[in-house]
Design an enzyme around this catalytic site. Structure first.
Site, PDB file in Angstrom:
ATOM      1  N   HIS A 102       0.848  -1.187   0.000  1.00 58.27           N
ATOM      2  CA  HIS A 102       0.000   0.000   0.000  1.00 58.27           C
ATOM      3  C   HIS A 102       0.884   1.236   0.000  1.00 58.27           C
ATOM      4  O   HIS A 102       1.811   1.344   0.793  1.00 58.27           O
ATOM      5  CB  HIS A 102      -0.916   0.039   1.224  1.00 58.27           C
ATOM      6  CG  HIS A 102      -1.806   1.241   1.221  1.00 58.27           C
ATOM      7  ND1 HIS A 102      -2.993   1.281   0.533  1.00 58.27           N
ATOM      8  CD2 HIS A 102      -1.652   2.463   1.768  1.00 58.27           C
ATOM      9  CE1 HIS A 102      -3.542   2.466   0.661  1.00 58.27           C
ATOM     10  NE2 HIS A 102      -2.743   3.206   1.413  1.00 58.27           N
ATOM     11  N   ASP A 181     -14.707   3.434   7.269  1.00 55.10           N
ATOM     12  CA  ASP A 181     -13.645   4.256   6.688  1.00 55.10           C
ATOM     13  C   ASP A 181     -14.110   4.938   5.411  1.00 55.10           C
ATOM     14  O   ASP A 181     -13.704   6.068   5.130  1.00 55.10           O
ATOM     15  CB  ASP A 181     -12.396   3.426   6.422  1.00 55.10           C
ATOM     16  CG  ASP A 181     -11.312   4.310   5.808  1.00 55.10           C
ATOM     17  OD1 ASP A 181     -10.859   5.227   6.506  1.00 55.10           O
ATOM     18  OD2 ASP A 181     -10.976   4.115   4.625  1.00 55.10           O
ATOM     19  N   ARG A 188     -13.457  13.402   5.933  1.00 51.39           N
ATOM     20  CA  ARG A 188     -12.171  14.058   6.241  1.00 51.39           C
ATOM     21  C   ARG A 188     -11.679  14.862   5.054  1.00 51.39           C
ATOM     22  O   ARG A 188     -11.095  15.933   5.211  1.00 51.39           O
ATOM     23  CB  ARG A 188     -11.133  12.988   6.621  1.00 51.39           C
ATOM     24  CG  ARG A 188     -11.347  12.408   8.015  1.00 51.39           C
ATOM     25  CD  ARG A 188     -10.510  11.164   8.214  1.00 51.39           C
ATOM     26  NE  ARG A 188      -9.117  11.397   7.940  1.00 51.39           N
ATOM     27  CZ  ARG A 188      -8.286  10.493   7.418  1.00 51.39           C
ATOM     28  NH1 ARG A 188      -8.703   9.271   7.134  1.00 51.39           N
ATOM     29  NH2 ARG A 188      -7.039  10.792   7.202  1.00 51.39           N
ATOM     30  N   SER A 203      -7.120   4.471   9.011  1.00 58.75           N
ATOM     31  CA  SER A 203      -7.868   4.369   7.753  1.00 58.75           C
ATOM     32  C   SER A 203      -7.215   3.318   6.847  1.00 58.75           C
ATOM     33  O   SER A 203      -7.881   2.400   6.339  1.00 58.75           O
ATOM     34  CB  SER A 203      -7.873   5.751   7.083  1.00 58.75           C
ATOM     35  OG  SER A 203      -8.210   5.665   5.731  1.00 58.75           O
ATOM     36  N   LYS A 207      -8.469  -1.017   6.306  1.00 56.77           N
ATOM     37  CA  LYS A 207      -8.787  -1.585   4.983  1.00 56.77           C
ATOM     38  C   LYS A 207      -7.850  -2.730   4.645  1.00 56.77           C
ATOM     39  O   LYS A 207      -8.255  -3.752   4.089  1.00 56.77           O
ATOM     40  CB  LYS A 207      -8.672  -0.497   3.909  1.00 56.77           C
ATOM     41  CG  LYS A 207      -9.835   0.467   3.922  1.00 56.77           C
ATOM     42  CD  LYS A 207      -9.673   1.564   2.902  1.00 56.77           C
ATOM     43  CE  LYS A 207      -8.587   2.527   3.294  1.00 56.77           C
ATOM     44  NZ  LYS A 207      -8.710   3.886   2.820  1.00 56.77           N
TER      45      LYS A 207
HETATM   46  N1  URA Z   1      -5.187   6.867   2.221  1.00 60.72           N
HETATM   47  C1  URA Z   1      -6.176   6.298   2.941  1.00 60.72           C
HETATM   48  O1  URA Z   1      -6.686   5.250   2.589  1.00 60.72           O
HETATM   49  N2  URA Z   1      -6.587   6.914   4.057  1.00 60.72           N
HETATM   50  C2  URA Z   1      -6.044   8.074   4.494  1.00 60.72           C
HETATM   51  O2  URA Z   1      -6.462   8.570   5.519  1.00 60.72           O
HETATM   52  C3  URA Z   1      -5.025   8.659   3.726  1.00 60.72           C
HETATM   53  C4  URA Z   1      -4.608   8.023   2.598  1.00 60.72           C
END
Ligand code: URA
Length: 447
Positions: A102, A181, A188, A203, A207
């Site tokens: 990621h 999220d 956000r 966040s 995931k």
């Molecule tokens: N990517 C995400 O999935 N969440 C965040 O808060 C920032 C970047």
């Protein structure tokens, strides 16, 4: 319409569940710099997902967290609560281990496109459930959607089948994965509360843990084009995410990587796919190849199938990764041989003087690509597949006056002026012979 029944109760109105807490009390707790209890966190995430905590209340809480932070215990609980808001994928039926990567988001970051097929070459399956771009950073799904026929939406069964048959899948995360999220990140984004280490870490990790991968490599970007502008903040974010992953039983490692200048020579959807295909054909810019290899080596080691870097690099050069790429694209309806879209209009940006290019700002290039149509301002906006910025020089290159530094691509030429504004002051040309401090792509490793 509902009406009173003989017992005096209203028929047809759902009973309001008794709520454990009051959202205002939870907001006040964080506003006053106190710790949220585990029960408060569990409740507020669950109630927000159910729509009981209103958007404006969650916005106030997110701002209080942004301003006052969270303890390690609070972040762990917040992540767990977001994870519990949805389903968790299970790949235990696969014959091979799983690993994913990621990235916290950067400009020209097309690494996933080569990395997923490259890692699959070594019999490690890559389930990469991705998102779309927002703001100046591009999204992997937007890039892949520039390939004619390719589709991002797969069912859980299709993901499993493709992992089994091809070894790599890049697709949209379904609505069942960490739904808390999904809501919170959108909120956000419009309330100035994205750049908070506890909120970013929870966040991303909610995931990634829900995605079910056995091993995870985080590419934490540092520099103007990244959320984290300085190394100390990026290290703290990496440490927080590595600990969250490890605590949840996911073997997690982070590389801190440079995002002061764009990765490679392209920023924009089809432009980046074209560059990715060059890398898969054994060519491509050195920084893109080096980072792809570094991340693949980490993923393979974390998945328990370590390989030397030379062997991994060889799989990019000899067509093995390209073979998996072609099957991966075809499995999702894409035509790997199709001509990629090209923009209707282009304009060049040229160097004003002879010298050495000493800086080229990632954020400015990202904003220019976005304004040309490569990115979106709101979640449902369309993107232009062919829009973006193509670089002809990178820091360290000698340039001459009048030489093209970049080509701007768009289908809508009225966008050129705003893109050029974004690029104003974005690069520096110093007299020939000026030293450019070499900066390696990988800056640090956290495990
Ligand atoms: N990517 C995400 O999935 N969440 C965040 O808060 C920032 C970047």
């Amino acid at each position: 319409m509902s009406s009173p029944s003989s017992t005096g109760r209203f028929v047809g109105i759902r009973p309001v569940p008794t709520e454990l807490f009051d959202a205002v009390d939870v907001i006040r707790t964080k506003r006053d710099r106190q710790h949220l209890s585990s029960a408060q966190i569990d409740w507020v995430i669950d109630a927000y997902t159910r729509g009981v905590v209103a958007e404006e209340q969650m916005a106030a809480l997110a701002m209080a967290i942004y301003l006052n932070g969270m303890s390690r215990g609070e972040v762990v609980r917040w992540t767990r609560a977001m994870l519990a808001s949805g389903e968790r994928m299970d790949y235990s039926s696969l014959r091979r281990p799983t690993a994913d990567k990621h990235s916290t988001g950067g400009v020209g970051d097309k690494i996933t496109l080569m990395l997923a097929p490259l890692v699959a070459v070594f019999d490690v399956a890559v389930p990469q459930l991705s998102g779309r771009g927002l703001g100046h950073t591009g999204g992997t799904l937007d890039k892949l959607e520039s390939i004619p026929g390719w589709r991002a939406a797969l069912s859980n069964d299709e993901v499993l089948r493709q992992l089994d048959e091809v070894g790599a899948v890049v697709c949209a995360a379904g609505p069942g994965l960490a739904p808390a999220d999904k809501k919170l990140y959108a909120l956000r984004d419009v309330t100035g509360t994205v750049e908070s280490i506890p909120l970013i870490a929870s966040s991303i990790m909610s995931k990634k843990i829900a995605e079910g991968t056995g091993a995870l490599v985080l590419d934490v970007k540092v520099g103007s084009g990244a959320f984290m502008k300085d190394l100390a903040d990026a290290k703290e974010l990496a440490r927080t995410m590595v600990d969250l992953g490890s605590d949840a039983g996911v073997r997690t490692v982070a590389l801190l990587t440079d995002m002061t200048t764009p990765l490679g020579l392209t920023a924009g959807n089809a432009l980046e796919v074209r560059e990715a295909v060059e890398v898969l054909a054994g060519g491509g810019p050195a920084d893109v190849v080096d980072l792809t290899v570094a991340l693949a080596v980490e993923m393979l080691a974390a998945a328990g199938r370590p390989q030397p870097a030379d062997e991994v690099r060889a799989a990019l050069g000899d067509g093995r990764a390209m073979d998996v790429w072609r099957r991966m694209i075809a499995a999702q309806g894409g035509d790997p041989d199709a001509t990629l879209p090209t923009a209707r209009e282009t304009e060049q940006v040229v160097a004003g003087q002879d010298g050495v290019l000493t800086a080229l700002d990632a954020y400015a290039v990202g904003v220019a690509a976005w304004r040309l149509g490569a990115g979106r301002a709101r979640r449902d906006d369309p993107v232009q597949a062919a829009a973006g910025v193509e670089l002809h020089a990178k820091p360290g290159d000698v340039v001459t006056a009048g030489q093209p530094l970049m080509t701007l691509h768009t289908d809508t030429p009225e966008r050129f002026a705003r893109a050029r504004q974004a690029l104003d002051g974005a690069w520096r040309v110093a007299p020939v012979g000026s030293a450019v401090r070499p900066r390696s792509v990988v800056l640090d490793r956290i495990h």
